[in-house]
Design a protein around this motif. Sequence first.
Motif, PDB file in Angstrom:
ATOM      1  N   GLY A 143       0.861  -1.178   0.000  1.00 39.16           N
ATOM      2  CA  GLY A 143       0.000   0.000   0.000  1.00 39.16           C
ATOM      3  C   GLY A 143       0.890   1.218   0.000  1.00 39.16           C
ATOM      4  O   GLY A 143       2.073   1.116   0.305  1.00 39.16           O
TER       5      GLY A 143
ATOM      6  N   LYS B  44       0.473   0.841   7.052  1.00 35.37           N
ATOM      7  CA  LYS B  44       0.896  -0.565   7.035  1.00 35.37           C
ATOM      8  C   LYS B  44       1.566  -0.979   8.344  1.00 35.37           C
ATOM      9  O   LYS B  44       1.313  -2.063   8.859  1.00 35.37           O
ATOM     10  CB  LYS B  44       1.886  -0.814   5.884  1.00 35.37           C
ATOM     11  CG  LYS B  44       1.241  -0.910   4.531  1.00 35.37           C
ATOM     12  CD  LYS B  44       2.289  -0.901   3.437  1.00 35.37           C
ATOM     13  CE  LYS B  44       2.928   0.472   3.358  1.00 35.37           C
ATOM     14  NZ  LYS B  44       3.963   0.605   2.335  1.00 35.37           N
TER      15      LYS B  44
ATOM     16  N   ARG C  54      18.876   2.488   2.359  1.00 35.21           N
ATOM     17  CA  ARG C  54      18.692   3.837   2.920  1.00 35.21           C
ATOM     18  C   ARG C  54      19.240   3.897   4.344  1.00 35.21           C
ATOM     19  O   ARG C  54      19.437   2.869   4.997  1.00 35.21           O
ATOM     20  CB  ARG C  54      17.222   4.271   2.848  1.00 35.21           C
ATOM     21  CG  ARG C  54      16.305   3.709   3.905  1.00 35.21           C
ATOM     22  CD  ARG C  54      15.112   4.650   4.111  1.00 35.21           C
ATOM     23  NE  ARG C  54      14.006   4.022   4.821  1.00 35.21           N
ATOM     24  CZ  ARG C  54      13.989   3.790   6.127  1.00 35.21           C
ATOM     25  NH1 ARG C  54      15.048   4.039   6.868  1.00 35.21           N
ATOM     26  NH2 ARG C  54      12.915   3.253   6.686  1.00 35.21           N
TER      27      ARG C  54
ATOM     28  N   ARG D  55      16.266   5.835  10.043  1.00 31.06           N
ATOM     29  CA  ARG D  55      15.605   7.027  10.591  1.00 31.06           C
ATOM     30  C   ARG D  55      15.802   7.013  12.101  1.00 31.06           C
ATOM     31  O   ARG D  55      16.089   5.956  12.674  1.00 31.06           O
ATOM     32  CB  ARG D  55      14.097   6.986  10.289  1.00 31.06           C
ATOM     33  CG  ARG D  55      13.781   7.042   8.813  1.00 31.06           C
ATOM     34  CD  ARG D  55      12.297   7.317   8.580  1.00 31.06           C
ATOM     35  NE  ARG D  55      11.982   7.234   7.170  1.00 31.06           N
ATOM     36  CZ  ARG D  55      11.105   6.373   6.637  1.00 31.06           C
ATOM     37  NH1 ARG D  55      10.444   5.534   7.417  1.00 31.06           N
ATOM     38  NH2 ARG D  55      10.891   6.357   5.347  1.00 31.06           N
TER      39      ARG D  55
ATOM     40  N   TYR E 174      15.119  -2.875   9.879  1.00 33.25           N
ATOM     41  CA  TYR E 174      15.740  -3.254   8.612  1.00 33.25           C
ATOM     42  C   TYR E 174      17.139  -3.787   8.907  1.00 33.25           C
ATOM     43  O   TYR E 174      17.701  -3.521   9.966  1.00 33.25           O
ATOM     44  CB  TYR E 174      15.930  -2.025   7.697  1.00 33.25           C
ATOM     45  CG  TYR E 174      14.686  -1.555   6.974  1.00 33.25           C
ATOM     46  CD1 TYR E 174      14.210  -2.224   5.857  1.00 33.25           C
ATOM     47  CD2 TYR E 174      14.012  -0.418   7.405  1.00 33.25           C
ATOM     48  CE1 TYR E 174      13.071  -1.780   5.177  1.00 33.25           C
ATOM     49  CE2 TYR E 174      12.867   0.028   6.731  1.00 33.25           C
ATOM     50  CZ  TYR E 174      12.410  -0.655   5.624  1.00 33.25           C
ATOM     51  OH  TYR E 174      11.296  -0.232   4.965  1.00 33.25           O
TER      52      TYR E 174
ATOM     53  N   GLU F   8      12.965 -11.511  -3.128  1.00 32.52           N
ATOM     54  CA  GLU F   8      12.596 -10.469  -4.085  1.00 32.52           C
ATOM     55  C   GLU F   8      13.357  -9.225  -3.680  1.00 32.52           C
ATOM     56  O   GLU F   8      13.748  -9.082  -2.524  1.00 32.52           O
ATOM     57  CB  GLU F   8      11.086 -10.193  -4.093  1.00 32.52           C
ATOM     58  CG  GLU F   8      10.483  -9.710  -2.778  1.00 32.52           C
ATOM     59  CD  GLU F   8      10.805  -8.269  -2.417  1.00 32.52           C
ATOM     60  OE1 GLU F   8      10.888  -7.436  -3.323  1.00 32.52           O
ATOM     61  OE2 GLU F   8      11.011  -7.986  -1.215  1.00 32.52           O
TER      62      GLU F   8
ATOM     63  N   ALA G  44      13.675  -4.724  -4.965  1.00 31.58           N
ATOM     64  CA  ALA G  44      13.192  -3.678  -5.873  1.00 31.58           C
ATOM     65  C   ALA G  44      13.829  -2.343  -5.518  1.00 31.58           C
ATOM     66  O   ALA G  44      14.283  -2.135  -4.396  1.00 31.58           O
ATOM     67  CB  ALA G  44      11.672  -3.572  -5.785  1.00 31.58           C
TER      68      ALA G  44
ATOM     69  N   VAL H 184      12.874   1.265  -4.804  1.00 38.46           N
ATOM     70  CA  VAL H 184      11.589   1.814  -4.390  1.00 38.46           C
ATOM     71  C   VAL H 184      11.536   3.341  -4.459  1.00 38.46           C
ATOM     72  O   VAL H 184      10.867   3.889  -5.320  1.00 38.46           O
ATOM     73  CB  VAL H 184      11.134   1.279  -3.015  1.00 38.46           C
ATOM     74  CG1 VAL H 184       9.797   1.880  -2.616  1.00 38.46           C
ATOM     75  CG2 VAL H 184      10.994  -0.252  -3.060  1.00 38.46           C
ATOM     76  N   HIS H 185      12.202   4.041  -3.593  1.00 42.89           N
ATOM     77  CA  HIS H 185      12.148   5.513  -3.659  1.00 42.89           C
ATOM     78  C   HIS H 185      13.442   5.995  -4.286  1.00 42.89           C
ATOM     79  O   HIS H 185      14.482   5.940  -3.663  1.00 42.89           O
ATOM     80  CB  HIS H 185      11.983   6.129  -2.269  1.00 42.89           C
ATOM     81  CG  HIS H 185      10.691   5.762  -1.613  1.00 42.89           C
ATOM     82  ND1 HIS H 185       9.473   6.069  -2.173  1.00 42.89           N
ATOM     83  CD2 HIS H 185      10.418   5.118  -0.462  1.00 42.89           C
ATOM     84  CE1 HIS H 185       8.518   5.628  -1.385  1.00 42.89           C
ATOM     85  NE2 HIS H 185       9.054   5.036  -0.347  1.00 42.89           N
TER      86      HIS H 185
ATOM     87  N   TYR I 263      15.489  -2.093  -1.759  1.00 43.93           N
ATOM     88  CA  TYR I 263      14.886  -2.827  -0.646  1.00 43.93           C
ATOM     89  C   TYR I 263      14.779  -4.284  -1.063  1.00 43.93           C
ATOM     90  O   TYR I 263      14.476  -4.573  -2.219  1.00 43.93           O
ATOM     91  CB  TYR I 263      13.467  -2.326  -0.356  1.00 43.93           C
ATOM     92  CG  TYR I 263      13.346  -0.915   0.157  1.00 43.93           C
ATOM     93  CD1 TYR I 263      13.273  -0.662   1.523  1.00 43.93           C
ATOM     94  CD2 TYR I 263      13.295   0.154  -0.713  1.00 43.93           C
ATOM     95  CE1 TYR I 263      13.139   0.632   2.007  1.00 43.93           C
ATOM     96  CE2 TYR I 263      13.166   1.458  -0.243  1.00 43.93           C
ATOM     97  CZ  TYR I 263      13.082   1.689   1.119  1.00 43.93           C
ATOM     98  OH  TYR I 263      12.949   2.977   1.591  1.00 43.93           O
TER      99      TYR I 263
ATOM    100  N   THR J 140      13.882  -8.628   0.402  1.00 43.91           N
ATOM    101  CA  THR J 140      13.503  -9.585   1.445  1.00 43.91           C
ATOM    102  C   THR J 140      14.535 -10.706   1.499  1.00 43.91           C
ATOM    103  O   THR J 140      14.633 -11.486   0.549  1.00 43.91           O
ATOM    104  CB  THR J 140      12.133 -10.212   1.120  1.00 43.91           C
ATOM    105  OG1 THR J 140      11.176  -9.171   0.948  1.00 43.91           O
ATOM    106  CG2 THR J 140      11.685 -11.161   2.217  1.00 43.91           C
TER     107      THR J 140
ATOM    108  N   ILE K  75       6.019  -4.991   1.836  1.00 42.30           N
ATOM    109  CA  ILE K  75       6.866  -4.726   0.664  1.00 42.30           C
ATOM    110  C   ILE K  75       6.053  -3.992  -0.387  1.00 42.30           C
ATOM    111  O   ILE K  75       4.827  -3.950  -0.322  1.00 42.30           O
ATOM    112  CB  ILE K  75       7.480  -6.026   0.088  1.00 42.30           C
ATOM    113  CG1 ILE K  75       6.386  -6.978  -0.409  1.00 42.30           C
ATOM    114  CG2 ILE K  75       8.353  -6.703   1.133  1.00 42.30           C
ATOM    115  CD1 ILE K  75       6.949  -8.224  -1.083  1.00 42.30           C
ATOM    116  N   ASP K  76       6.734  -3.404  -1.375  1.00 42.85           N
ATOM    117  CA  ASP K  76       6.026  -2.597  -2.359  1.00 42.85           C
ATOM    118  C   ASP K  76       5.410  -3.480  -3.455  1.00 42.85           C
ATOM    119  O   ASP K  76       5.588  -4.696  -3.456  1.00 42.85           O
ATOM    120  CB  ASP K  76       6.954  -1.518  -2.931  1.00 42.85           C
ATOM    121  CG  ASP K  76       7.753  -2.033  -4.107  1.00 42.85           C
ATOM    122  OD1 ASP K  76       8.220  -3.182  -4.045  1.00 42.85           O
ATOM    123  OD2 ASP K  76       7.886  -1.293  -5.094  1.00 42.85           O
TER     124      ASP K  76
ATOM    125  N   GLY L  24       7.679  -5.833  -5.455  1.00 44.22           N
ATOM    126  CA  GLY L  24       8.076  -7.023  -4.700  1.00 44.22           C
ATOM    127  C   GLY L  24       6.948  -8.039  -4.666  1.00 44.22           C
ATOM    128  O   GLY L  24       7.161  -9.242  -4.844  1.00 44.22           O
TER     129      GLY L  24
ATOM    130  N   ARG M 219       5.969  10.880  -3.020  1.00 37.70           N
ATOM    131  CA  ARG M 219       5.227   9.726  -2.491  1.00 37.70           C
ATOM    132  C   ARG M 219       3.765   9.748  -2.931  1.00 37.70           C
ATOM    133  O   ARG M 219       3.161   8.700  -3.160  1.00 37.70           O
ATOM    134  CB  ARG M 219       5.360   9.662  -0.967  1.00 37.70           C
ATOM    135  CG  ARG M 219       6.784   9.281  -0.594  1.00 37.70           C
ATOM    136  CD  ARG M 219       7.021   9.056   0.869  1.00 37.70           C
ATOM    137  NE  ARG M 219       8.437   8.729   1.046  1.00 37.70           N
ATOM    138  CZ  ARG M 219       8.929   7.913   1.964  1.00 37.70           C
ATOM    139  NH1 ARG M 219       8.130   7.327   2.820  1.00 37.70           N
ATOM    140  NH2 ARG M 219      10.219   7.669   2.041  1.00 37.70           N
TER     141      ARG M 219
END
Length: 178
Positions: A6, A12, A34, A37, A46, A65, A67, A69-70, A75, A77, A96-97, A100, A142
Amino acid sequence: MLVLSGPSGVGKSTVCARLVATGRYVWSVSATTRAPRPGEVEGKNYFFLDRATFERWIEDGQFLEWARVHGETLYGTPRRFVAEQLATGRHVLLDIDVQGAAQLRVADLPLVTVFLLPPSLEVLRARLEGRRDTPPAEVERRMARAQAEIAEAPRFDLQLVNDDLDAVVRAIEARVGA
Ligand code: 5GP
């Protein structure tokens, strides 16, 4: 395996936290290039890898998988982590996005895929703007990405609007089983 996808800001993490709190779900810890944070913990939120290490993991086939992403952020798994968790007899939860999710869907895996939708795009924007660590330009990126992701929602087993947390959790549990 339960894939929960999502748009960024849809909630999420809150849904995942509720499922994990039942004790029947464990969280799959992804790897990312990344930076952490504030408050994020290595191995819990992560596995924070530098790009060269991430690329080596790709070459070694260590990802189920992965991908981009941003922007340039990768990212993925880790395969071993998921296998270890499944072996404990619990459901494994993957936040996951959509890219993925698409990779896992074509693999032969015991998988339920759920797409979490915001009540509206306005609500999503308000949530992203409320995150103090997300600068305005990033909010715009985003939001643009959210619309592309929402277009993929019909490919998921379940599409749930995140306007009632209890109802979302109940619907997921009903589909996945106890
Ligand atoms: P964030 O940087 O906000 O933690 O996550 C950004 C996005 O990356 C989220 O939409 C999340 O679903 C996605 N993501 C996190 N881990 C993975 C992963 O292992 N694989 C893929 N394909 N996407 C991921």
